[in-house]
Write an enzyme that holds these catalytic residues in place. Structure first.
Site, PDB file in Angstrom:
ATOM      1  N   THR A 102      86.755  25.111   5.954  1.00 32.23           N
ATOM      2  CA  THR A 102      87.569  24.617   7.064  1.00 32.23           C
ATOM      3  C   THR A 102      88.799  25.511   7.268  1.00 32.23           C
ATOM      4  O   THR A 102      89.238  26.203   6.347  1.00 32.23           O
ATOM      5  CB  THR A 102      88.013  23.174   6.793  1.00 32.23           C
ATOM      6  OG1 THR A 102      88.549  23.094   5.460  1.00 32.23           O
ATOM      7  CG2 THR A 102      86.834  22.219   6.921  1.00 32.23           C
ATOM      8  N   MET A 161      91.533  19.676   2.899  1.00 35.14           N
ATOM      9  CA  MET A 161      90.194  20.010   3.380  1.00 35.14           C
ATOM     10  C   MET A 161      89.609  21.179   2.597  1.00 35.14           C
ATOM     11  O   MET A 161      88.406  21.215   2.297  1.00 35.14           O
ATOM     12  CB  MET A 161      90.223  20.316   4.878  1.00 35.14           C
ATOM     13  CG  MET A 161      90.434  19.105   5.755  1.00 35.14           C
ATOM     14  SD  MET A 161      90.110  19.440   7.512  1.00 35.14           S
ATOM     15  CE  MET A 161      91.449  20.568   7.916  1.00 35.14           C
ATOM     16  N   HIS A 162      90.444  22.155   2.250  1.00 31.09           N
ATOM     17  CA  HIS A 162      89.970  23.275   1.428  1.00 31.09           C
ATOM     18  C   HIS A 162      89.472  22.793   0.072  1.00 31.09           C
ATOM     19  O   HIS A 162      88.468  23.302  -0.449  1.00 31.09           O
ATOM     20  CB  HIS A 162      91.086  24.297   1.241  1.00 31.09           C
ATOM     21  CG  HIS A 162      91.204  25.261   2.368  1.00 31.09           C
ATOM     22  ND1 HIS A 162      92.020  26.378   2.324  1.00 31.09           N
ATOM     23  CD2 HIS A 162      90.607  25.304   3.577  1.00 31.09           C
ATOM     24  CE1 HIS A 162      91.911  27.055   3.448  1.00 31.09           C
ATOM     25  NE2 HIS A 162      91.066  26.410   4.231  1.00 31.09           N
ATOM     26  N   ASP A 163      90.182  21.817  -0.502  1.00 31.50           N
ATOM     27  CA  ASP A 163      89.734  21.280  -1.784  1.00 31.50           C
ATOM     28  C   ASP A 163      88.326  20.694  -1.695  1.00 31.50           C
ATOM     29  O   ASP A 163      87.562  20.727  -2.666  1.00 31.50           O
ATOM     30  CB  ASP A 163      90.706  20.197  -2.271  1.00 31.50           C
ATOM     31  CG  ASP A 163      92.017  20.778  -2.782  1.00 31.50           C
ATOM     32  OD1 ASP A 163      92.036  21.984  -3.112  1.00 31.50           O
ATOM     33  OD2 ASP A 163      93.017  20.039  -2.846  1.00 31.50           O
TER      34      ASP A 163
END
Length: 247
Positions: free
Chosen positions: A137, A229-231
């Protein structure tokens, strides 16, 4: 200065041109470029004569976003895009910033340019937020600035599809920025800067503070959500495969 990744040039008593020119890395976010940009904007803050900044690139490149090595380090949880706050440099700059995007703006490089107060694109250059091409994302505040500056529908389309657009394509879509032949982008920016520089510096700073107050307030919240979101998305095995095979 000509060999530096970032060139800082005084065009007059009140106008500064910051040129990204890391030719070795084609203006991807190398360490040299990140440090050079941060140092240049610190110089602007310290210069009480400066009223306007022009941010531009070299040749056919404006800014090309994250390097492959950096993306893989994020995928391995070694670093985060928030380790360097270059996405907020133009927004946090006290005086107006003009992004003269004479060349390609890719990923975080395009998002960074959109945080300027004025944006000028090139007909021949490509512009893309290609994060999802690699399966993760968007970051760099892209989820805030694209819908704000381009309109929700086009911004959502660019973020979700990760498609590549020429400047002339975006002009046809009705973006609210000048889209000019590449050779005309920087002269247009200089003329605009000279017009702005006719105004009192305090008035420019005061009005910019007012106009971008909501963006400055919203950006940290969007960054926090983008990191979350990256996680979820960045550490998928498919993402590593896509970065390795398609970058």
């Amino acid at each position: 200065m000509s060999d530096a990744a970032v060139d800082y040039t005084q065009l007059g008593p009140s106008v500064v041109r910051i040129t990204m020119q890391d030719k070795e890395h084609k203006n991807t976010f190398s360490d040299q470029l990140l440090v050079g940009l941060s140092d240049a904007f610190e110089r602007v803050k310290a210069d009480e004569r400066c009223k306007v900044v022009i941010l531009t690139g070299y040749g056919t490149y404006f800014a090309s976003g994250g390097r492959k090595e950096s993306l893989l380090q994020i995928q391995d949880r070694q670093i985060s895009f928030t380790d360097s706050d270059i996405y907020g440099l133009a927004l946090d700059c006290p005086v107006p910033v003009i992004s003269a995007m004479q060349g390609h703006g890719i990923g975080g490089g395009f998002a960074m340019g959109l945080f300027s107060d004025f944006v000028i694109l090139s007909q021949e250059s490509i512009y893309t937020t290609n994060f999802m091409r690699y399966g993760f994302t968007p970051g760099m505040g892209a989820t805030l600035i694209l819908p704000k500056k381009l309109g929700f529908s086009l911004g959502e389309e660019m973020l979700l599809s990760a498609k590549t657009y020429y400047g002339r394509d975006l002009k046809e879509r009705g973006i609210p920025f000048p889209v000019l032949p590449r050779a005309e982008v920087l002269p247009y920016a200089v003329e605009l800067a000279e017009t702005l520089a006719e105004k009192p510096r305090l008035s420019l700073i005061t009005l910019k503070d007012h106009l971008v107050a909501e963006l400055r307030e919203e950006l940290p919240r969007y960054i926090e959500r983008e990191v979350a979101m990256h996680d979820k998305t960045f550490h998928q095995p498919e993402v590593r495969d896509l970065i390795t095979s398609q970058y």
